[in-house]
Enzyme design. Sequence first.
Site, mmCIF file in Angstrom:
data_model
loop_
_atom_site.group_PDB
_atom_site.id
_atom_site.type_symbol
_atom_site.label_atom_id
_atom_site.label_comp_id
_atom_site.label_asym_id
_atom_site.label_seq_id
_atom_site.Cartn_x
_atom_site.Cartn_y
_atom_site.Cartn_z
ATOM 1 N N CYS A 35 -11.008 56.011 36.065
ATOM 2 C CA CYS A 35 -9.975 56.868 35.829
ATOM 3 C C CYS A 35 -10.056 57.823 34.545
ATOM 4 C CB CYS A 35 -8.739 56.299 35.924
ATOM 5 S SG CYS A 35 -8.223 55.284 37.366
ATOM 6 N N HIS A 61 -3.134 60.993 33.361
ATOM 7 C CA HIS A 61 -3.894 60.426 34.547
ATOM 8 C C HIS A 61 -2.771 60.144 35.666
ATOM 9 C CE1 HIS A 61 -6.350 58.361 37.244
ATOM 10 N NE2 HIS A 61 -5.702 57.152 37.016
ATOM 11 N N ASN A 107 -3.409 58.047 43.460
ATOM 12 C CA ASN A 107 -4.528 58.002 42.333
ATOM 13 C C ASN A 107 -5.731 58.646 42.800
ATOM 14 O OD1 ASN A 107 -6.085 57.350 40.239
ATOM 15 N ND2 ASN A 107 -5.264 55.235 40.129
HETATM 16 N N1 COA Z 1 3.994 46.551 49.428
HETATM 17 C C1 COA Z 1 5.011 45.684 49.790
HETATM 18 N N2 COA Z 1 4.863 44.620 48.459
HETATM 19 C C2 COA Z 1 3.713 44.534 47.951
HETATM 20 C C3 COA Z 1 2.774 45.555 47.986
HETATM 21 C C4 COA Z 1 2.727 46.480 48.882
HETATM 22 N N3 COA Z 1 1.745 47.462 49.068
HETATM 23 N N4 COA Z 1 1.743 45.001 47.078
HETATM 24 C C5 COA Z 1 2.267 43.887 46.620
HETATM 25 N N5 COA Z 1 3.514 43.618 47.091
HETATM 26 C C6 COA Z 1 4.206 42.453 46.587
HETATM 27 C C7 COA Z 1 3.665 41.550 45.833
HETATM 28 O O1 COA Z 1 2.815 40.379 46.692
HETATM 29 C C8 COA Z 1 4.847 40.675 45.133
HETATM 30 O O2 COA Z 1 5.351 39.871 46.058
HETATM 31 P P1 COA Z 1 5.978 38.449 45.614
HETATM 32 O O3 COA Z 1 7.170 38.897 44.347
HETATM 33 O O4 COA Z 1 6.713 37.790 46.825
HETATM 34 O O5 COA Z 1 4.693 37.601 45.088
HETATM 35 C C9 COA Z 1 5.724 41.827 45.001
HETATM 36 O O6 COA Z 1 5.347 43.011 45.781
HETATM 37 C C10 COA Z 1 5.957 42.447 43.827
HETATM 38 O O7 COA Z 1 4.628 42.581 43.025
HETATM 39 P P2 COA Z 1 4.450 42.800 41.688
HETATM 40 O O8 COA Z 1 2.821 42.742 41.207
HETATM 41 O O9 COA Z 1 5.351 42.219 40.587
HETATM 42 O O10 COA Z 1 4.994 44.551 41.423
HETATM 43 P P3 COA Z 1 4.533 45.397 40.454
HETATM 44 O O11 COA Z 1 6.014 45.990 39.831
HETATM 45 O O12 COA Z 1 3.821 45.108 39.266
HETATM 46 O O13 COA Z 1 4.073 46.864 41.034
HETATM 47 C C11 COA Z 1 1.775 47.799 41.121
HETATM 48 C C12 COA Z 1 2.806 46.567 41.465
HETATM 49 C C13 COA Z 1 0.340 47.452 41.784
HETATM 50 C C14 COA Z 1 2.255 49.025 41.526
HETATM 51 C C15 COA Z 1 1.865 47.998 39.515
HETATM 52 O O14 COA Z 1 1.359 46.538 38.840
HETATM 53 C C16 COA Z 1 0.805 48.820 39.183
HETATM 54 O O15 COA Z 1 1.035 50.085 39.136
HETATM 55 N N6 COA Z 1 0.212 48.462 38.225
HETATM 56 C C17 COA Z 1 -1.122 49.290 37.760
HETATM 57 C C18 COA Z 1 -1.922 49.640 38.682
HETATM 58 C C19 COA Z 1 -2.774 51.002 38.292
HETATM 59 O O16 COA Z 1 -2.652 51.509 37.507
HETATM 60 N N7 COA Z 1 -4.166 50.855 38.712
HETATM 61 C C20 COA Z 1 -5.110 51.685 38.521
HETATM 62 C C21 COA Z 1 -5.400 51.897 37.089
HETATM 63 S S1 COA Z 1 -5.818 53.579 36.585
#
Ligand code: COA
Length: 337
Positions: A113, A264, A294
């Site tokens: 990224c 980003h 993204n």
């Molecule tokens: N749809 C529905 N539920 C989902 C899911 C999806 N696509 N993906 C994961 N879940 C579930 C998980 O399994 C978890 O379930 P559980 O509570 O029963 O275990 C729940 O949703 C919550 O997941 P969590 O990881 O706590 O969510 P979060 O608030 O951290 O959001 C992201 C997840 C990925 C959106 C977030 O962590 C994020 O954006 N991180 C940065 C990622 C990023 O920027 N990546 C690129 C880098 S440049």
Amino acid sequence: MLRSQITGVGSYVPSRVVTNFDLEKMVDTSDEWITKRTGIKERHWAALGEAPSDMALQAANRALESAKLSKSQLDMIVYATLSPDHEFPGTGCFLQAKLDVPGIPALDIRQQCTGFLYALSIADQYIRNGMYRNILVIGTEMHSRGLDKTNRGRDVAVLFGDGAGAVVVRACEVVKPESDSYLFSTHLHADGRFAKELWVPAPGSALPDEERLSHAMLNENLHYAQMNGKRVFVSAVEKLMQVMGECMSANQVSTEKVDLFLLHQANLRINEAVAEHVKIPPEKVFNTIHKFGNTTAATIPLGMDEAIKAGVLKKGMLVMLAAFGSGFTWGSALLRF
Ligand code: COA
């Protein structure tokens, strides 16, 4: 003072739009979950037969047209991507062949990224030292082919989209530093201790198997991105704030002086948190994540082109770019457009 100037911007996204509702039909997810956690509503996925370098070619031609520069005047291509046409050679070579500019150097950058900012910084160094005058800097990403579109990969699959963005960077003699359009500075960082917080392990020669890619690796899903979403989120906010601060102090400017922030686009909540902490009015941050998800190395030049088309980015504006991604890598840049 010899400096770099962005003289042309172009972008391309495939025509197929994939909405959150489309994803609901593929994996166990919902429009509500995706929108609330990320801000993404839709993204573009490439058509069958379309290669990353095809998308790059479209963006490159549009950037050249906008720069009013003939491709024969290009001195170099710097190509940022994590989703290359093939393992090797670099996709910059494939793009160079499609652009039909044989002979000029083509350099691939693998900084995810932050790839576009690394690429821009490299181009800037070649220009500042007088070696090249016109460089095509491009970020292209075709995530759709590399996503695990099953429930196992749903946390990653909903985040990413395909696209390409390019800029033409040209050498310019800065006469009036307070008003001329040029790239002031770039600031790059990496911390490989966190490389495995967001990575694709296979194919890989560091794996214990005798081959770079084995059936066992495929069965373990090692050819798909593995992400510690929470860790990435927290580090992204922290490092973006740091590197934006570094950029402002290096150039002795405050957030009030910056007209537009092109950050980003990984998660709307990341950018909202950064804007709140650094005290940037939300209207100064141009977000595109709702439309494209993204798009990794393509995000910043794609956002730049969208901002121009929307009439938000205008000549003479002071613009800050900043990104964070896998590696971990992060960086920023300040320019007068
Ligand atoms: N749809 C529905 N539920 C989902 C899911 C999806 N696509 N993906 C994961 N879940 C579930 C998980 O399994 C978890 O379930 P559980 O509570 O029963 O275990 C729940 O949703 C919550 O997941 P969590 O990881 O706590 O969510 P979060 O608030 O951290 O959001 C992201 C997840 C990925 C959106 C977030 O962590 C994020 O954006 N991180 C940065 C990622 C990023 O920027 N990546 C690129 C880098 S440049």
